[in-house]
Design an enzyme around this catalytic site. Structure first.
Site, PDB file in Angstrom:
ATOM      1  N   ASP A  21     -47.811  68.964   8.948  1.00 43.98           N
ATOM      2  CA  ASP A  21     -46.864  68.803   7.839  1.00 43.98           C
ATOM      3  C   ASP A  21     -46.588  70.193   7.283  1.00 43.98           C
ATOM      4  OD1 ASP A  21     -45.456  67.533   5.604  1.00 43.98           O
ATOM      5  OD2 ASP A  21     -47.199  68.026   4.390  1.00 43.98           O
ATOM      6  N   SER A  22     -45.616  70.276   6.392  1.00 42.90           N
ATOM      7  CA  SER A  22     -45.321  71.557   5.744  1.00 42.90           C
ATOM      8  C   SER A  22     -46.463  72.020   4.843  1.00 42.90           C
ATOM      9  CB  SER A  22     -44.060  71.413   4.901  1.00 42.90           C
ATOM     10  OG  SER A  22     -44.280  70.445   3.894  1.00 42.90           O
ATOM     11  N   TYR A  53     -40.517  72.814   3.201  1.00 43.75           N
ATOM     12  CA  TYR A  53     -39.506  72.695   4.248  1.00 43.75           C
ATOM     13  C   TYR A  53     -38.211  72.097   3.658  1.00 43.75           C
ATOM     14  CZ  TYR A  53     -42.893  73.110   8.229  1.00 43.75           C
ATOM     15  OH  TYR A  53     -43.818  73.528   9.164  1.00 43.75           O
ATOM     16  N   GLY A  54     -38.407  71.202   2.707  1.00 42.21           N
ATOM     17  CA  GLY A  54     -37.305  70.338   2.269  1.00 42.21           C
ATOM     18  C   GLY A  54     -36.128  71.021   1.599  1.00 42.21           C
ATOM     19  N   CYS A  84     -44.329  64.551   8.546  1.00 41.76           N
ATOM     20  CA  CYS A  84     -43.426  65.123   7.552  1.00 41.76           C
ATOM     21  C   CYS A  84     -42.042  64.526   7.798  1.00 41.76           C
ATOM     22  CB  CYS A  84     -43.407  66.645   7.731  1.00 41.76           C
ATOM     23  SG  CYS A  84     -42.213  67.494   6.690  1.00 41.76           S
ATOM     24  N   ASN A  85     -41.500  63.849   6.798  1.00 43.13           N
ATOM     25  CA  ASN A  85     -40.180  63.228   6.942  1.00 43.13           C
ATOM     26  C   ASN A  85     -39.110  64.282   7.175  1.00 43.13           C
ATOM     27  OD1 ASN A  85     -40.414  60.152   5.816  1.00 43.13           O
ATOM     28  ND2 ASN A  85     -41.894  61.499   4.844  1.00 43.13           N
ATOM     29  N   THR A  86     -39.267  65.408   6.499  1.00 43.92           N
ATOM     30  CA  THR A  86     -38.268  66.472   6.584  1.00 43.92           C
ATOM     31  C   THR A  86     -38.242  67.061   7.993  1.00 43.92           C
ATOM     32  OG1 THR A  86     -38.806  66.964   4.288  1.00 43.92           O
ATOM     33  CG2 THR A  86     -37.541  68.619   5.480  1.00 43.92           C
ATOM     34  N   CYS A 195     -41.496  61.089   1.298  1.00 46.56           N
ATOM     35  CA  CYS A 195     -42.007  62.417   1.650  1.00 46.56           C
ATOM     36  C   CYS A 195     -43.514  62.234   1.651  1.00 46.56           C
ATOM     37  CB  CYS A 195     -41.582  63.433   0.595  1.00 46.56           C
ATOM     38  SG  CYS A 195     -42.532  64.976   0.611  1.00 46.56           S
ATOM     39  N   THR A 196     -44.181  62.813   2.629  1.00 48.70           N
ATOM     40  CA  THR A 196     -45.606  62.511   2.779  1.00 48.70           C
ATOM     41  C   THR A 196     -46.470  63.087   1.656  1.00 48.70           C
ATOM     42  OG1 THR A 196     -45.830  64.389   4.303  1.00 48.70           O
ATOM     43  CG2 THR A 196     -45.441  62.224   5.275  1.00 48.70           C
ATOM     44  N   HIS A 197     -45.904  63.962   0.853  1.00 54.45           N
ATOM     45  CA  HIS A 197     -46.632  64.447  -0.327  1.00 54.45           C
ATOM     46  C   HIS A 197     -46.664  63.385  -1.451  1.00 54.45           C
ATOM     47  CE1 HIS A 197     -46.087  68.436   1.517  1.00 54.45           C
ATOM     48  NE2 HIS A 197     -46.921  68.931   0.621  1.00 54.45           N
TER      49      HIS A 197
HETATM   50  N1  DGL Z   1     -44.092  66.474   3.263  1.00 54.71           N
HETATM   51  C1  DGL Z   1     -42.736  66.720   3.629  1.00 54.71           C
HETATM   52  C2  DGL Z   1     -41.979  65.415   3.904  1.00 54.71           C
HETATM   53  O1  DGL Z   1     -42.562  64.415   4.238  1.00 54.71           O
HETATM   54  C3  DGL Z   1     -41.882  67.574   2.774  1.00 54.71           C
HETATM   55  C4  DGL Z   1     -42.331  68.572   1.817  1.00 54.71           C
HETATM   56  C5  DGL Z   1     -41.531  69.868   1.914  1.00 54.71           C
HETATM   57  O2  DGL Z   1     -40.471  69.978   1.287  1.00 54.71           O
HETATM   58  O3  DGL Z   1     -41.988  70.737   2.611  1.00 54.71           O
HETATM   59  O4  DGL Z   1     -40.776  65.389   3.832  1.00 54.71           O
END
Ligand code: DGL
Length: 267
Positions: A21-22, A53-54, A84-86, A195-197
């Site tokens: 993930d990011s 990343y987003g 990570c969805n992004t 988002c996984t966070h």
């Molecule tokens: N955890 C990431 C997701 O699932 C995004 C967080 C980021 O912006 O890096 O999209």
């Protein structure tokens, strides 16, 4: 000769599964993976050095994701979970084209279970600006627009709280309250933590939106899909012992430590 032929790699059913993930967010997916496949070894990589990343460009994130997947594969991971969805929205299709014979599992906002949880639900999808902007999300949303009222909610700035280890407190509460201030809470049935966070701020989302609201996250679905695909390929480990988990971070050992804490917190 495609890239896959140029760098032949070896792995077997007892090789680890790489998860990345990011930053620390993918731990919410690793949690589900561990529950689904307790005998597997996992190698978690958080790319906090390049987070978030987003809010970057799709091209920039795609290039970084390719770099990472290439190295996990070369190191002998039997599969890669893009937790990570992004990153999934930026790169998963291109990755599968480059590595057609390799197991690469992505994640997407858990919109389907949220829509199917009732009739004509009003569903807010929290995600990064990139996830919401990219075509993949629009294709997903188009499948359900006739069955629910879907509201995409970009949340720039929210993952940073989790990266900083702030998963509760007044500052986070005010931030989340501001995000939801345009909405009439009584009319919202479900919130997708896209988002996984965000599963790590689920308690605060619930405090802001009230106990009535249903929350959905993508980790469990991704874990089931990973298991299904490895099983089809006969790549599930046959070991009986508990799997080992290693955690690395591109920024610092402190972030890796935060990952361990988040992984333990809900178990
Ligand atoms: N955890 C990431 C997701 O699932 C995004 C967080 C980021 O912006 O890096 O999209």
């Amino acid at each position: 000769m495609n890239e896959q032929d140029q760098d032949k790699v070896t792995y077997d059913k007892d090789s680890p599964i790489a998860v990345f993930d990011s930053g620390v967010g993918g731990i919410s997916v690793l949690r589900a993976l561990r529950e689904e496949m307790p005998h597997e070894d996992f190698r978690y990589f958080g790319d906090s050095l390049h987070a978030p990343y987003g809010t970057k460009s799709t091209e920039e994130v795609r290039a970084r994701v390719f770099e990472l997947v290439k190295s996990f594969r070369a190191d002998g991971a039997k599969a890669v979970v893009v937790a990570c969805n992004t990153a999934t929205s930026a790169a998963v299709r291109a990755l599968r084209e480059t590595y057609p014979d390799y197991t690469i599992v992505g994640i997407e906002p858990a919109l389907k279970p949220a829509v199917l949880a009732g009739n004509e639900q009003t569903v807010i999808v929290m995600a990064t600006p990139m996830t919401i902007r990219n075509e993949k999300f629009h294709v997903l949303m188009d499948q359900y627009v006739d069955q629910a009222h879907i509201i995409p909610l970009p949340c720039p700035g929210l993952m940073e709280f989790v990266e900083a280890g702030k998963t509760e407190g007044d500052e986070l509460y005010s931030f989340v309250e501001r995000l939801f201030s345009p909405f009439d809470k009584e009319k919202i049935d479900s919130v997708v933590l896209g988002c996984t966070h965000y599963p790590f701020v689920a308690d605060t989302v619930r405090r802001v939106m009230g106990d009535r609201v249903k929350l959905f996250e993508g980790g469990p679905g991704t874990a089931r899909e990973t298991k299904r695909r490895l099983s089809v390929l006969n790549l599930l480990s046959g070991r009986e012992r508990a799997g080992e988990i290693t955690i690395e971070n591109s920024l610092s050992e402190d972030k890796a430590e935060l990952c361990r804490k988040l992984l333990g917190a809900d178990t």
